[in-house]
Design an enzyme around this catalytic site. Structure first.
Site, PDB file in Angstrom:
ATOM      1  N   TYR A  69      51.614  61.000 -27.253  1.00 45.54           N
ATOM      2  CA  TYR A  69      51.740  59.573 -27.553  1.00 45.54           C
ATOM      3  C   TYR A  69      53.233  59.296 -27.663  1.00 45.54           C
ATOM      4  CZ  TYR A  69      51.392  55.230 -30.336  1.00 45.54           C
ATOM      5  OH  TYR A  69      51.528  53.947 -30.816  1.00 45.54           O
ATOM      6  N   ASP A 108      49.526  58.164 -23.654  1.00 39.86           N
ATOM      7  CA  ASP A 108      50.212  56.880 -23.600  1.00 39.86           C
ATOM      8  C   ASP A 108      51.703  57.178 -23.502  1.00 39.86           C
ATOM      9  OD1 ASP A 108      51.399  54.448 -24.036  1.00 39.86           O
ATOM     10  OD2 ASP A 108      50.452  54.065 -25.973  1.00 39.86           O
ATOM     11  N   ASN A 110      53.936  54.984 -22.685  1.00 40.83           N
ATOM     12  CA  ASN A 110      54.676  53.781 -23.067  1.00 40.83           C
ATOM     13  C   ASN A 110      55.754  53.400 -22.051  1.00 40.83           C
ATOM     14  OD1 ASN A 110      53.917  52.185 -25.344  1.00 40.83           O
ATOM     15  ND2 ASN A 110      54.226  53.979 -26.649  1.00 40.83           N
ATOM     16  N   ASP A 206      43.783  45.891 -25.213  1.00 38.92           N
ATOM     17  CA  ASP A 206      44.523  47.084 -25.611  1.00 38.92           C
ATOM     18  C   ASP A 206      44.315  48.153 -24.530  1.00 38.92           C
ATOM     19  OD1 ASP A 206      46.354  47.928 -27.729  1.00 38.92           O
ATOM     20  OD2 ASP A 206      44.918  49.522 -28.089  1.00 38.92           O
ATOM     21  N   HIS A 207      44.180  49.423 -24.895  1.00 41.42           N
ATOM     22  CA  HIS A 207      44.087  50.495 -23.898  1.00 41.42           C
ATOM     23  C   HIS A 207      42.658  50.666 -23.397  1.00 41.42           C
ATOM     24  CE1 HIS A 207      48.158  52.169 -24.646  1.00 41.42           C
ATOM     25  NE2 HIS A 207      47.962  51.690 -25.857  1.00 41.42           N
TER      26      HIS A 207
END
Length: 216
Positions: A69, A108, A110, A206-207
């Site tokens: 993450y 993720d 990002n 969201d995801h």
């Protein structure tokens, strides 16, 4: 957890002091007949990033599975410098695994790597997740010997995303999304990938879940 997944084991890590407790975390779920050794790497990341529960690595006989993450650069890009250092240290870490055995990494990250990876690139070049610095960090990661499996399988297919902002009620309806969740694999096993997709999560924002199938 055992009630829902009786045939699985799991490991998890969450943020701890000096980071803010409960700030972030990761969890890996795997079938009990799969023998793995779990570790929770610290990579020499700046600030409190190594204490934020951001990584799990499972070592299997044939490969490493890394769950990550990646820290967000934050509102106003206040954490961009630290994020850049994270990218450097994470690339070194993943490359060190790859020198031992092939790597599958998921999470993720990002970052929307290319303009095709988000719906509105022109207006987001100074937004967290699409700065030149973050995109370059991801390019450097791939250049270290890893492959974005979604692009490997699907090429330049447009309008496929993994995240839609919850703050904008119409983001999912309009498909104004970002592709910031990835499965990466070591370059030498890329041709063993048979599927890499985003899964349909309906109206939920969201995801969305992502899936990889690989023949090892």
């Amino acid at each position: 957890m055992k009630a829902y997944f009786p045939d699985h084991d799991y490991v998890y890590v969450s943020s701890r002091e000096p980071a803010r407790k409960g700030y972030a975390g990761t969890m890996a779920l795997y079938k009990r007949d799969i023998k793995v050794v779990a570790s929770f790497p610290e990579i020499g990341a700046p600030d409190t990033m190594d204490s934020e529960g951001r990584m799990i690595t499972l070592e299997h006989d044939k490969f490493f599975f890394n769950l990550v993450y990646t820290p967000n650069a934050g509102d106003g890009l206040k954490r961009l410098k630290e994020r850049q250092e994270w990218d450097v240290q994470y690339t070194k870490y993943l490359k060190s695994l790859d020198e031992v055995k092939p790597v599958i990494s998921c999470g993720d990250y990002n970052v929307a790597h290319e303009e095709i990876d988000l719906a509105n690139p022109d207006s987001n070049h100074m937004s967290a997740g699409f700065t030149d610095e973050e995109r370059a960090g991801f390019t450097n990661l791939l250049s270290a010997g890893f492959v974005d499996t979604f692009r490997h399988v699907h090429g330049d297919i447009p309008n496929v995303y993994s995240w839609w902002a919850q703050r904008i009620k119409t983001s999912k309806i309009n498909n104004s999304g970002w592709r910031i969740d990835y499965f990466l694999v070591s370059d030498r096993i890329k041709d063993k990938v048979t599927r890499s997709d985003m899964l349909d999560s309906g109206a939920r924002q969201d995801h969305t879940p992502i899936a990889l199938e690989i023949e090892l």
